[in-house]
Enzyme design. Sequence first.
Site, short mmCIF file in Angstrom:
data_model
loop_
_atom_site.label_atom_id
_atom_site.label_comp_id
_atom_site.label_asym_id
_atom_site.label_seq_id
_atom_site.Cartn_x
_atom_site.Cartn_y
_atom_site.Cartn_z
N LYS A 22 -17.21 3.45 -4.23
CA LYS A 22 -16.57 2.16 -4.58
C LYS A 22 -15.70 1.68 -3.41
CE LYS A 22 -12.66 2.14 -7.17
NZ LYS A 22 -11.52 1.44 -6.58
N ASN A 23 -14.90 2.59 -2.84
CA ASN A 23 -13.91 2.18 -1.84
C ASN A 23 -14.50 1.97 -0.45
OD1 ASN A 23 -12.09 2.06 -3.87
ND2 ASN A 23 -11.03 3.95 -3.32
N ARG A 92 -7.48 -5.74 -6.98
CA ARG A 92 -6.63 -5.87 -5.79
C ARG A 92 -7.42 -5.89 -4.51
NH1 ARG A 92 -2.31 -4.91 -5.24
NH2 ARG A 92 -2.68 -3.85 -3.27
N CYS A 116 0.22 -3.28 -10.00
CA CYS A 116 -0.71 -2.70 -10.96
C CYS A 116 0.00 -1.49 -11.56
CB CYS A 116 -2.01 -2.29 -10.27
SG CYS A 116 -1.86 -0.81 -9.31
N ARG A 121 2.31 -2.15 -4.94
CA ARG A 121 1.14 -2.39 -4.09
C ARG A 121 1.31 -3.65 -3.21
NH1 ARG A 121 -3.38 0.09 -6.71
NH2 ARG A 121 -4.43 -0.03 -4.71
N ASP A 124 2.26 -6.61 2.58
CA ASP A 124 3.01 -7.12 3.73
C ASP A 124 2.42 -6.68 5.06
OD1 ASP A 124 3.97 -4.61 2.57
OD2 ASP A 124 5.31 -4.54 4.29
N LEU A 125 1.82 -5.49 5.10
CA LEU A 125 1.26 -4.98 6.37
C LEU A 125 0.00 -5.78 6.75
CD1 LEU A 125 1.72 -1.16 5.73
CD2 LEU A 125 3.18 -2.67 7.08
N ASP A 304 -6.19 9.87 -4.91
CA ASP A 304 -7.15 9.51 -5.97
C ASP A 304 -7.70 10.72 -6.70
OD1 ASP A 304 -8.61 6.61 -4.28
OD2 ASP A 304 -6.70 6.95 -5.30
N ILE A 326 2.14 8.92 -2.21
CA ILE A 326 1.60 7.62 -1.81
C ILE A 326 2.07 6.49 -2.71
CG2 ILE A 326 -0.52 6.30 -1.38
CD1 ILE A 326 -0.35 8.58 0.56
N ARG A 396 -14.52 0.67 -14.02
CA ARG A 396 -14.31 0.02 -12.72
C ARG A 396 -14.77 0.92 -11.60
NH1 ARG A 396 -8.53 -2.30 -11.72
NH2 ARG A 396 -9.68 -2.71 -9.81
#
Length: 416
Positions: A22-23, A92, A116, A121, A124-125, A304, A326, A396
């Site tokens: 997925k990622n 997101r 979320c 989350r 800004d970066l 994760d 994290i 998801r």
Amino acid sequence: MQKLAIQGGAPLRGEVRISGAKNAALPIMCASLLTADTLHLTNLPDLHDVGTMRKLLLQMGITAEVAPNEITFNGGKVENWEAPYDMVKTMRAAILVLGPLVARFGDAKVSLPGGCAIGSRPVDLHIKGLQAMGAEIAIEHGYIHAKAKRLQGARIFFDIVSVTGTENLMMAAALADGVTVLENAAREPEVVDLADCLRAMGAQISGDGTDTVTITGVKALHGATHRIMPDRIESGTFLVAAAATGGSITLRETRADILETVLEKLSEAGAKIKVEGDSIHLEMSGRPKAINVRTAPHPAFPTDMQAQFMALNCIAEGSAMVVETIFENRFMHVQELRRLGAQIEVEGNTSVVKGVTHLEGATVMATDLRASACLVIAGLVAQGETVIDRIYHLDRGYEHIESKLSQLGANIRRIK
Ligand code: EPZ
């Protein structure tokens, strides 16, 4: 609201094919915005988030020919450079259209993703990096408005390691004028898979997979075909489920080199692991030993996989510490696990899990994607029936999870 009903107690046995990641799929789908040509993706997982991302790209003017686990995109007629709130709020990762839109069209209007369940989350970066490359950015009415004649290469330092931040800026830099260096970049394998796809499209990228990525911008990118890498988190989730249920399973079409810390921790817990090519075999006899985990950016232990290992520790021999570095709120699964009889104390970003001999089935609620996976694992080992509510979270990120688990002998069914 759909639910999953699980009768616990059956050890998982057999073989399961691992789906595309997925990622990796989500950023790579956004790369279709970077070219007027055709981008053909294979081994795409059949996930709700992939469907959401496809709809988002279509409403921008990307065309897509869809086949099972494949999509052929074309970016020749992208006219709408906007990602609306109602699509971004459910996923997101939609923020990943920002870099490509500014790089190719010099204009983007992307909704701020909002928080979320697992944390605020911020992005800004992503924004600071684009500003460093010369984009004019205004935040108005919950939207990021970005404009640039042509992005300029820049040296960008991430004071926090950000996976999608690295991916967004890598895509933006691919079409910028000059050289961009991303320092303290994310080293996740999904970043490397995106870089592989961009290189196939003609991008000049090196250093991906290390903390310094160098991108030399080119005028235009051409089409390509790319096969999405296997999902390391799906792989880890099935391995933990097999370890927790004292089973013996083989994962097919996966990779061990992207899961090293997870495999090490499972061996520490007492699992016997054998790697053969693109297969991983895990055998667990007896009760797992409790194992400490501390999440950190790749190649350290992945956040994760934190919830899944907590489920394993709930029924392990001994006590273990689970430290989440994290995200600020990634222990939502703790109170649900307690409903099943788990003994867990939480202090800030540290949970101490005291292994119990067994869990008892109950009705629990999924709060986010990986917490849902944790509750499935707990349900597989609990005595009696566990019913998990709000399993849209699960859909998801896991392709056909109940049919894959049923193939492995689990007693699991979806309740409409
Ligand atoms: C990616 O999210 C993954 N999602 C997440 O997977 C994963 O948990 C996370 O990386 C960490 O590995 C996708 O790849 C689509 P980050 P991302 O930016 O990129 C802070 C799953 O379950 N930060 O690496 O959004 C942030 O708050 C999902 O599949 C800023 O402060 O995560 C967090 O504390 C969940 N400012 C830390 O950095 C920014 O601009 C790491 O976040 C960006 C991030």
